[in-house]
Design a protein around this motif. Structure first.
Motif, PDB file in Angstrom:
ATOM      1  N   ARG A 175       0.802  -1.225   0.000  1.00 36.27           N
ATOM      2  CA  ARG A 175       0.000   0.000   0.000  1.00 36.27           C
ATOM      3  C   ARG A 175       0.833   1.271   0.000  1.00 36.27           C
TER       4      ARG A 175
ATOM      5  N   GLY B 100       0.499   1.449  16.217  1.00 35.60           N
ATOM      6  CA  GLY B 100      -0.800   1.014  16.726  1.00 35.60           C
ATOM      7  C   GLY B 100      -1.781   2.169  16.770  1.00 35.60           C
TER       8      GLY B 100
ATOM      9  N   ALA C  45      -1.507   5.052  15.141  1.00 32.32           N
ATOM     10  CA  ALA C  45      -1.723   5.573  13.780  1.00 32.32           C
ATOM     11  C   ALA C  45      -2.734   4.715  13.029  1.00 32.32           C
ATOM     12  N   LEU C  46      -2.658   3.397  13.221  1.00 30.88           N
ATOM     13  CA  LEU C  46      -3.606   2.490  12.567  1.00 30.88           C
ATOM     14  C   LEU C  46      -5.023   2.736  13.072  1.00 30.88           C
ATOM     15  N   LYS C  47      -5.139   2.939  14.394  1.00 35.06           N
ATOM     16  CA  LYS C  47      -6.465   3.197  14.964  1.00 35.06           C
ATOM     17  C   LYS C  47      -7.061   4.465  14.383  1.00 35.06           C
TER      18      LYS C  47
ATOM     19  N   ALA D 122      -6.277   5.783  11.451  1.00 35.21           N
ATOM     20  CA  ALA D 122      -6.589   5.489  10.042  1.00 35.21           C
ATOM     21  C   ALA D 122      -7.916   4.764   9.956  1.00 35.21           C
ATOM     22  N   PHE D 123      -8.126   3.827  10.876  1.00 29.58           N
ATOM     23  CA  PHE D 123      -9.361   3.050  10.907  1.00 29.58           C
ATOM     24  C   PHE D 123     -10.558   3.961  11.158  1.00 29.58           C
ATOM     25  N   LYS D 124     -10.383   4.881  12.119  1.00 29.69           N
ATOM     26  CA  LYS D 124     -11.469   5.812  12.438  1.00 29.69           C
ATOM     27  C   LYS D 124     -11.803   6.708  11.252  1.00 29.69           C
ATOM     28  N   SER D 125     -10.791   7.040  10.457  1.00 28.07           N
ATOM     29  CA  SER D 125     -11.000   7.965   9.341  1.00 28.07           C
ATOM     30  C   SER D 125     -11.831   7.354   8.218  1.00 28.07           C
ATOM     31  N   LEU D 126     -11.968   6.031   8.199  1.00 26.00           N
ATOM     32  CA  LEU D 126     -12.780   5.383   7.162  1.00 26.00           C
ATOM     33  C   LEU D 126     -14.260   5.579   7.475  1.00 26.00           C
ATOM     34  N   PRO D 127     -15.109   5.598   6.431  1.00 23.62           N
ATOM     35  CA  PRO D 127     -16.553   5.750   6.684  1.00 23.62           C
ATOM     36  C   PRO D 127     -17.074   4.586   7.520  1.00 23.62           C
ATOM     37  N   ASP D 128     -18.074   4.864   8.369  1.00 24.55           N
ATOM     38  CA  ASP D 128     -18.597   3.819   9.255  1.00 24.55           C
ATOM     39  C   ASP D 128     -19.553   2.888   8.534  1.00 24.55           C
ATOM     40  N   PHE D 129     -19.578   1.649   9.005  1.00 23.54           N
ATOM     41  CA  PHE D 129     -20.511   0.666   8.476  1.00 23.54           C
ATOM     42  C   PHE D 129     -21.872   0.857   9.127  1.00 23.54           C
TER      43      PHE D 129
ATOM     44  N   PHE E 128     -25.768  -1.193   9.212  1.00 26.93           N
ATOM     45  CA  PHE E 128     -26.476  -2.392   8.772  1.00 26.93           C
ATOM     46  C   PHE E 128     -27.619  -2.018   7.830  1.00 26.93           C
TER      47      PHE E 128
ATOM     48  N   ARG F 196      -4.186  -4.884  16.254  1.00 24.10           N
ATOM     49  CA  ARG F 196      -3.992  -3.497  16.664  1.00 24.10           C
ATOM     50  C   ARG F 196      -5.293  -2.773  16.982  1.00 24.10           C
ATOM     51  N   VAL F 197      -6.368  -3.100  16.296  1.00 23.16           N
ATOM     52  CA  VAL F 197      -7.577  -2.277  16.418  1.00 23.16           C
ATOM     53  C   VAL F 197      -8.673  -2.923  17.268  1.00 23.16           C
TER      54      VAL F 197
ATOM     55  N   LYS G 229     -16.585  -3.243  10.233  1.00 21.67           N
ATOM     56  CA  LYS G 229     -15.621  -2.408   9.501  1.00 21.67           C
ATOM     57  C   LYS G 229     -14.206  -2.967   9.652  1.00 21.67           C
TER      58      LYS G 229
ATOM     59  N   GLN H 288     -25.882 -10.976   6.360  1.00 23.94           N
ATOM     60  CA  GLN H 288     -25.754 -10.162   5.158  1.00 23.94           C
ATOM     61  C   GLN H 288     -24.713 -10.786   4.247  1.00 23.94           C
TER      62      GLN H 288
ATOM     63  N   TYR I  46     -20.080  -0.073   0.002  1.00 27.14           N
ATOM     64  CA  TYR I  46     -19.324   0.163   1.240  1.00 27.14           C
ATOM     65  C   TYR I  46     -17.991  -0.588   1.214  1.00 27.14           C
TER      66      TYR I  46
ATOM     67  N   TRP J 193      -8.778   2.525   2.393  1.00 25.81           N
ATOM     68  CA  TRP J 193      -7.785   2.019   3.334  1.00 25.81           C
ATOM     69  C   TRP J 193      -6.366   2.303   2.869  1.00 25.81           C
TER      70      TRP J 193
ATOM     71  N   ALA K 246      -5.783   5.847   3.772  1.00 23.83           N
ATOM     72  CA  ALA K 246      -5.732   5.987   5.230  1.00 23.83           C
ATOM     73  C   ALA K 246      -4.398   5.463   5.768  1.00 23.83           C
TER      74      ALA K 246
ATOM     75  N   ALA L  41      -1.559   7.428   7.807  1.00 30.14           N
ATOM     76  CA  ALA L  41      -1.055   6.895   9.080  1.00 30.14           C
ATOM     77  C   ALA L  41       0.465   6.817   9.046  1.00 30.14           C
TER      78      ALA L  41
ATOM     79  N   SER M 205       2.045  10.110   9.422  1.00 27.78           N
ATOM     80  CA  SER M 205       1.915  10.687  10.764  1.00 27.78           C
ATOM     81  C   SER M 205       2.994  10.189  11.724  1.00 27.78           C
TER      82      SER M 205
END
Lengths: 243, 243
Positions: A162, A228, A230-232, A234-241, A243, B162-163, B175, B211, B219, B227, B230, B234, B237
């Motif tokens: 990546r 760790g 930074a990954l968290k 990055a994860f938060k920055s993604l759009p939320d899922f 249902f 990590r998450v 997610k 699902q 999504y 990702w 993101a 990360a 940063s």
């Protein structure tokens, strides 16, 4: 296990290897897996090894002995006319060594396999990076596949895929490799610090940087703990899922 | 290969599996690897399978047949008094099936192995999550090891480690699993979409959410493309390396 990465950048080559060897979890040691042969101003050849320690040491020693008095002991990687011929020579040595142990030696529980990354530059041609298989054949890094990993390759691969960019600085490449190594070290006991780092700048015909990163290295620890978080983020920055 | 993850959260269990099976790169198919048995208000049992497809299908079919008329066909997972007894029963079925194929069947190139994740809840006890080995024995998820992966586990592991947080919402858990699956799918051709997702909420004794995430799921594609960016952010940063 082992983890080694060889990276081809537009500005040169970067190598990183761990140093842990193990024959079972109760028999771990530190061995250098990175080896270089340099004729300043003419050629730099760097190798990293994964696999059976006896095999890889024998391969390195054989190549090294021949390089001590290249005029007498042929074929020497110090006399090979191109990196392709170096890779060929290393491949032949790998094949011979594995063959000797497998077919003429004693039976053993573990296999005698070895895989190598070989990179460098010889005056008159471009820097090249190869991965050599236990069978002795090999492949070369290209624009599409600009890096090689050997050993425990999977944990540290997603981040390399990546973030790698051929234009990146040596500093960024080292940072990237440290993240990749940290992910691997956190997941696999058979990969461990210290790490060996080497940087080769195109057309310099000398090793630009060589460094050992020890267990208490403050920068490594910053990366290891910072990643760790930074990954968290990055994860938060993604759009939320939803249902 | 296959990739399945079972996650134990404080609020319940989340399961995700891919659907790709392959016997060589030129023989790939889509098969469901997630199976559930529900008695509303009384028990929910969910299984995910990895390994030889004939073996895993036989295991699921055997368990399913017995559950159709549990009074006649014992032992049934619908009659087992606890999740521990369910895991035991599944383990025995795994052992029998592999034994039958390995010792009484024809010789085969591939092994008949299978690994399962089994989770759920039976009224009167807490939800539990198990991983069942080809040998038929099994381990249970705990506070220290709150999730299990089977199949191609390595690429997607670092992000889970990590998450993951036991207090996370179901939405965040999905997610997280999608990021883990995406890293795996990008690295290994033998893991592929569509994905199956199931959520079980503690003490609900019904499947809260089920699902299928298809190839064109908007999504999933947001996560998959987002990702990479993101991760680069990360990476940026983190403090820079200097020689």
């Amino acid at each position: 296990m082992t983890y080694c990465v060889g990276l081809r950048l537009n500005r040169g080559l970067v190598f990183m290897s761990d140093t842990r060897t193990n024959a079972g979890v109760d028999n771990i040691s530190v061995f250098k897996k990175m080896h270089s042969w340099v004729i300043p101003g003419e050629r730099v050849i760097t190798m990293m090894t994964a696999g059976n320690l006896a095999t890889t040491q024998a391969i390195i020693s054989t190549l090294d002995e021949r390089s001590k008095a290249p005029a007498d002991r042929k074929p020497s990687i110090l006399e090979a006319p191109s990196m392709f011929q170096v890779a060929r020579l290393v491949g032949e040595t790998v094949r011979e060594e594995i063959h000797t142990n497998s077919f003429e030696g004693q039976e053993a529980d573990s296999s005698f396999n070895a895989t190598l990354i070989v990179g460098g530059q010889i005056k008159g041609s471009d820097p090249r990076l190869f991965m050599i298989y236990p069978e002795g054949n090999f492949i070369e890094a290209s624009a599409e596949t600009p890096f090689f990993q050997i050993g425990e390759t999977k944990y540290g691969r997603p981040i390399l895929v990546r973030v790698y960019d051929p234009d990146m600085s040596f500093e960024d490449a080292v940072k990237l490799m440290l993240v990749s190594f940290d992910s691997t070290i956190k997941a696999n006991l058979s990969v461990g610090l210290p790490l060996d780092l080497q940087v080769y700048e195109n057309d310099s015909f000398q090793v630009a940087r060589e460094q050992r990163i020890a267990l208490d290295d403050p920068y490594y620890n910053q990366i290891s703990t910072g990643w760790g978080e930074a990954l968290k983020e990055a994860f938060k920055s993604l759009p939320d899922f939803t249902f």
